[in-house]
Design an enzyme around this catalytic site. Sequence first.
Site, mmCIF file in Angstrom:
data_model
loop_
_atom_site.group_PDB
_atom_site.id
_atom_site.type_symbol
_atom_site.label_atom_id
_atom_site.label_comp_id
_atom_site.label_asym_id
_atom_site.label_seq_id
_atom_site.Cartn_x
_atom_site.Cartn_y
_atom_site.Cartn_z
ATOM 1 N N GLY A 267 2.495 1.745 10.858
ATOM 2 C CA GLY A 267 3.569 2.995 10.812
ATOM 3 C C GLY A 267 4.339 3.228 11.901
ATOM 4 O O GLY A 267 4.527 4.278 12.365
ATOM 5 N N ASN B 15 0.722 -1.074 -0.002
ATOM 6 C CA ASN B 15 0.063 0.126 0.138
ATOM 7 C C ASN B 15 0.956 1.080 0.095
ATOM 8 O O ASN B 15 1.650 1.653 1.132
ATOM 9 C CB ASN B 15 -0.879 0.090 1.366
ATOM 10 C CG ASN B 15 -1.939 1.216 1.398
ATOM 11 O OD1 ASN B 15 -1.806 2.129 0.362
ATOM 12 N ND2 ASN B 15 -2.753 1.533 2.553
ATOM 13 N N HIS C 297 -9.557 0.668 4.742
ATOM 14 C CA HIS C 297 -8.225 0.949 5.731
ATOM 15 C C HIS C 297 -8.688 1.855 6.805
ATOM 16 O O HIS C 297 -9.243 2.783 6.646
ATOM 17 C CB HIS C 297 -7.232 1.615 4.621
ATOM 18 C CG HIS C 297 -5.819 1.618 5.192
ATOM 19 N ND1 HIS C 297 -5.361 2.473 6.177
ATOM 20 C CD2 HIS C 297 -4.634 0.796 5.119
ATOM 21 C CE1 HIS C 297 -4.385 2.238 6.427
ATOM 22 N NE2 HIS C 297 -3.824 1.101 5.961
ATOM 23 N N GLU D 248 -6.808 4.155 8.011
ATOM 24 C CA GLU D 248 -6.819 5.758 7.723
ATOM 25 C C GLU D 248 -8.092 6.279 6.997
ATOM 26 O O GLU D 248 -8.347 7.430 7.290
ATOM 27 C CB GLU D 248 -5.404 5.816 6.585
ATOM 28 C CG GLU D 248 -4.270 5.657 7.654
ATOM 29 C CD GLU D 248 -2.861 5.263 6.852
ATOM 30 O OE1 GLU D 248 -3.170 5.371 5.508
ATOM 31 O OE2 GLU D 248 -2.129 4.668 7.244
ATOM 32 N N SER E 9 3.643 -2.258 10.230
ATOM 33 C CA SER E 9 5.165 -2.328 10.723
ATOM 34 C C SER E 9 5.785 -3.505 10.174
ATOM 35 O O SER E 9 6.823 -4.002 10.838
ATOM 36 C CB SER E 9 5.146 -2.022 12.154
ATOM 37 O OG SER E 9 4.862 -0.609 12.435
ATOM 38 N N GLU F 283 -5.283 -5.393 10.312
ATOM 39 C CA GLU F 283 -4.162 -4.397 10.266
ATOM 40 C C GLU F 283 -4.492 -3.628 11.861
ATOM 41 O O GLU F 283 -5.389 -2.723 11.913
ATOM 42 C CB GLU F 283 -4.249 -3.506 9.376
ATOM 43 C CG GLU F 283 -3.600 -3.882 7.917
ATOM 44 C CD GLU F 283 -3.249 -2.889 6.953
ATOM 45 O OE1 GLU F 283 -2.085 -3.145 6.543
ATOM 46 O OE2 GLU F 283 -3.581 -1.829 6.877
ATOM 47 N N LYS G 176 0.024 4.223 -0.151
ATOM 48 C CA LYS G 176 -0.788 5.252 0.252
ATOM 49 C C LYS G 176 -0.222 6.522 -0.406
ATOM 50 O O LYS G 176 -0.109 6.236 -1.805
ATOM 51 C CB LYS G 176 0.145 5.474 1.905
ATOM 52 C CG LYS G 176 -0.173 4.128 2.696
ATOM 53 C CD LYS G 176 -0.168 4.379 4.018
ATOM 54 C CE LYS G 176 -0.281 2.969 4.733
ATOM 55 N NZ LYS G 176 -0.067 2.934 6.151
HETATM 56 P P1 13P Z 1 3.246 0.133 7.510
HETATM 57 O O1 13P Z 1 3.695 -1.065 6.838
HETATM 58 O O2 13P Z 1 3.651 1.495 7.265
HETATM 59 O O3 13P Z 1 2.846 -0.121 9.128
HETATM 60 O O4 13P Z 1 1.629 0.148 7.044
HETATM 61 C C1 13P Z 1 0.901 -0.699 7.201
HETATM 62 C C2 13P Z 1 -0.504 -0.183 6.114
HETATM 63 O O5 13P Z 1 -1.374 0.458 6.661
HETATM 64 C C3 13P Z 1 -0.739 -1.136 4.923
HETATM 65 O O6 13P Z 1 -2.156 -0.855 4.601
#
Ligand code: 13P
Length: 258
Positions: A172, A9, A94, A96, A212, A166, A11
């Site tokens: 992150g 992803n 997601h 976010e 992560s 997740e 982002k």
């Molecule tokens: P990270 O791998 O940066 O923690 O992000 C995970 C994520 O949100 C994938 O959709």
Amino acid sequence: MSNKYVMANFKMNKTDAEVEEYLNTFLPLVENINAKIILGVPFTSLKTAVTKTQNSNVMIAAQNMNENEKGAYTGEVSADMLKNLGVDAVIVGHSERRSNYNETDELVNKKILRGLKSGLICIFCVGETMYERKNQMTEQVLVRQITEGLKSVYANELKNIIVAYEPVWAIGTGVTPMDVEIVETVKVIRNILTSMYDEEISKEVVVTYGGSINEINCKEIGKFEGLDGALIGGASLMPEKFAKIINAFKPKATRKKA
Ligand code: 13P
């Protein structure tokens, strides 16, 4: 072909030129890897990514889409538009988007139904916050997210659903759940699917972990029982790192008996 899905992803990272440059490095690194690879790139690079990955083992995902078929929704992108472009999958729900854009379980469900109707694989993200985990609410949250998110999804459509667990607190942050916590939570997810469908069907659903993951911890995570792959954010932005992670998820070669 392996059943392990390793997904990126990106982002809101990388211009179209940067995605093209990424693929120039990435594709030769993964061409012989036995895993299903999906790259979630920004809308602006979908065309480039679809074109460059044709005849490769890499599929392309959008990171969002609108739940409606078409119409007066300025700035939005429909499932049919994605499908028509040659996009294979879409990330839905997601955390976010749930937290920054107030996406509810009901909206996530509408997007999933729309995506399935258009023939897209839906990468369906679920997971608890730190507050919810600390208050022993993980199971309750997952029950709500999964039962609401998959409402009216037929058993025969689950082959186009990838459940991406997740935990919000692991995204992150550099913090990952303990091994046993991931394995246990994947079991919880399969139990929820069993109660919605049945055990046989639940076993067949692709369930992955994200949060992560890096080129070091992937070696452990890649071996977890019952886990069908991973969704990677930050560490997927560098092609060499991401290729290493994919390697950790490919099935190990079975040794022949002497
Ligand atoms: P990270 O791998 O940066 O923690 O992000 C995970 C994520 O949100 C994938 O959709």
